[in-house]
Design a protein around this motif. Structure first.
Motif, PDB file in Angstrom:
ATOM      1  N   PRO A  85      28.092 -50.331 -18.761  1.00 27.88           N
ATOM      2  CA  PRO A  85      29.204 -51.272 -18.901  1.00 27.88           C
ATOM      3  C   PRO A  85      30.218 -51.174 -17.753  1.00 27.88           C
ATOM      4  O   PRO A  85      30.747 -52.176 -17.308  1.00 27.88           O
ATOM      5  CB  PRO A  85      29.858 -50.883 -20.236  1.00 27.88           C
ATOM      6  N   ASP A  86      30.513 -49.969 -17.300  1.00 23.51           N
ATOM      7  CA  ASP A  86      31.529 -49.794 -16.265  1.00 23.51           C
ATOM      8  C   ASP A  86      30.971 -48.858 -15.186  1.00 23.51           C
ATOM      9  O   ASP A  86      30.982 -47.631 -15.342  1.00 23.51           O
ATOM     10  CB  ASP A  86      32.801 -49.201 -16.906  1.00 23.51           C
ATOM     11  N   ILE A  87      30.475 -49.444 -14.116  1.00 24.40           N
ATOM     12  CA  ILE A  87      29.803 -48.645 -13.072  1.00 24.40           C
ATOM     13  C   ILE A  87      30.782 -47.708 -12.371  1.00 24.40           C
ATOM     14  O   ILE A  87      30.447 -46.547 -12.091  1.00 24.40           O
ATOM     15  CB  ILE A  87      29.074 -49.567 -12.063  1.00 24.40           C
ATOM     16  N   ASP A  88      32.011 -48.163 -12.119  1.00 20.34           N
ATOM     17  CA  ASP A  88      33.002 -47.295 -11.458  1.00 20.34           C
ATOM     18  C   ASP A  88      33.267 -46.042 -12.290  1.00 20.34           C
ATOM     19  O   ASP A  88      33.378 -44.935 -11.763  1.00 20.34           O
ATOM     20  CB  ASP A  88      34.321 -48.047 -11.232  1.00 20.34           C
ATOM     21  N   LEU A  89      33.347 -46.245 -13.595  1.00 21.13           N
ATOM     22  CA  LEU A  89      33.572 -45.103 -14.492  1.00 21.13           C
ATOM     23  C   LEU A  89      32.361 -44.169 -14.466  1.00 21.13           C
ATOM     24  O   LEU A  89      32.496 -42.941 -14.406  1.00 21.13           O
ATOM     25  CB  LEU A  89      33.827 -45.629 -15.918  1.00 21.13           C
ATOM     26  N   ASP A 124      23.337 -48.642  -4.256  1.00 24.80           N
ATOM     27  CA  ASP A 124      23.776 -49.897  -4.860  1.00 24.80           C
ATOM     28  C   ASP A 124      23.297 -49.936  -6.307  1.00 24.80           C
ATOM     29  O   ASP A 124      22.110 -49.740  -6.586  1.00 24.80           O
ATOM     30  CB  ASP A 124      23.183 -51.068  -4.053  1.00 24.80           C
ATOM     31  N   ILE A 125      24.240 -50.135  -7.215  1.00 22.36           N
ATOM     32  CA  ILE A 125      23.884 -50.168  -8.634  1.00 22.36           C
ATOM     33  C   ILE A 125      24.275 -51.521  -9.204  1.00 22.36           C
ATOM     34  O   ILE A 125      25.414 -51.964  -9.043  1.00 22.36           O
ATOM     35  CB  ILE A 125      24.635 -49.067  -9.421  1.00 22.36           C
ATOM     36  N   VAL A 134      19.542 -51.541 -12.220  1.00 28.41           N
ATOM     37  CA  VAL A 134      18.772 -51.391 -10.977  1.00 28.41           C
ATOM     38  C   VAL A 134      19.577 -50.507 -10.028  1.00 28.41           C
ATOM     39  O   VAL A 134      20.736 -50.791  -9.744  1.00 28.41           O
ATOM     40  CB  VAL A 134      18.505 -52.747 -10.286  1.00 28.41           C
ATOM     41  N   VAL A 135      18.957 -49.436  -9.591  1.00 26.54           N
ATOM     42  CA  VAL A 135      19.593 -48.532  -8.631  1.00 26.54           C
ATOM     43  C   VAL A 135      18.792 -48.594  -7.340  1.00 26.54           C
ATOM     44  O   VAL A 135      17.588 -48.333  -7.339  1.00 26.54           O
ATOM     45  CB  VAL A 135      19.603 -47.076  -9.168  1.00 26.54           C
TER      46      VAL A 135
END
Lengths: 149, 118
Positions: A85-89, A124-125, A134-135
């Motif tokens: 849900p929150d990639i930065d987190l 890149d995510i 996708v990573v």
């Protein structure tokens, strides 16, 4: 020197802890056989293994695509799973949603994504909640003098 | 330090044989968190741990750990031992607890990893 691209595709099963790491083991073996510098191989293996473990721990299933390009290695790990849900987190050291069973195996300390970033040149995510993640990792290969083909 | 010395200092038992008892081990690390092992740029060649699942072997394989010592008399299952053997990663088990095992090795001159970022 002739430029060529070598590519491999592997499948990763979610929750299959017995076989978790098998794909990254193959990636590492390929790189060792091709004569890459051992320190470089270790960094790539760590990034690949962290990505593979994320699929095993969190997703239903996934794939790992490994390509050796003329100056770069490319690893793309794609999964069908809950998404992030929150990639930065998720990128923050120490943040983890891993359940107890995964922590008991020595994982889920919230170091996976930061560790992938540390061992790659580009990370890149992209993720869709309820569908998957996708990573994509790009790692520049060391100068050719460090390879003995 | 060679493997036979480590085996003696820790009063440890080998979990698969034959192995090269003259194997050189220059550095060691101790962790129950495999994430910690993976996040070290330069790790040790010997890992001391209380975890015994197959991910310990896989983690060791990724970071070029040569030998693993399980503490407190722990033993992984046969499949995990077989995986280590297949990967050439030596396994020992000692009845010592983690702190005592580390302390004994450190007192005899084995060092930890430098922690340098490469």
């Amino acid at each position: 020197m002739e430029e060529r691209v070598l590519e491999w595709d592997y499948e990763i099963e979610g929750k299959d802890f017995r076989n978790a790491g098998k794909v990254s083991s193959k990636v590492k073996e390929i790189m060792k056989e091709l004569g890459f510098d051992p320190d470089f191989v270790r960094g790539v293996a760590i990034a690949s293994y962290e990505a593979e473990m994320n699929v095993v721990c969190h997703a239903e299933k996934g794939t790992l695509h490994f390509a050796i390009l003329p100056e770069t290695l490319r690893i793309v790990v794609q999964d069908k799973g809950p998404g992030i849900p929150d990639i930065d987190l998720a990128m923050q050291e120490g943040y983890s949603t891993a359940p107890l069973e995964i922590r008991e195996m020595g994982f889920g300390a919230g170091m996976g994504l930061p560790n992938m970033k540390k061992n790659t040149d580009e990370l890149d995510i992209s993720s869709t909640v309820g569908e998957g993640t996708v990573v994509e990792m790009l790692i520049r290969t060391p100068p050719s003098k460090e390879r003995s083909e | 330090m060679q493997l036979w010395e480590i085996k003696g200092i820790l009063e440890a038992e080998l979990l698969w044989e034959p192995v090269d008892l003259q194997l050189e081990i220059e550095t060691a690390e101790a962790a129950d968190l495999m994430s910690d092992v993976l996040s070290q740029s330069i790790g040790g060649e010997l890992l001391l741990t209380g975890l015994i699942n197959s991910q310990v072997i896989r983690t060791a394989e990724m970071v070029d750990i040569k030998a693993i010592t399980f503490i407190h008399g722990k033993r992984p299952d046969a499949k995990t031992i077989a995986l280590a053997q297949q990967k050439g990663i030596l396994l020992l088990t000692t009845n010592l607890f983690l702190f005592e095992a580390c302390a004994r090795l450190a007192m005899r001159g084995l060092t930890g990893s430098s922690g340098t970022i490469w």
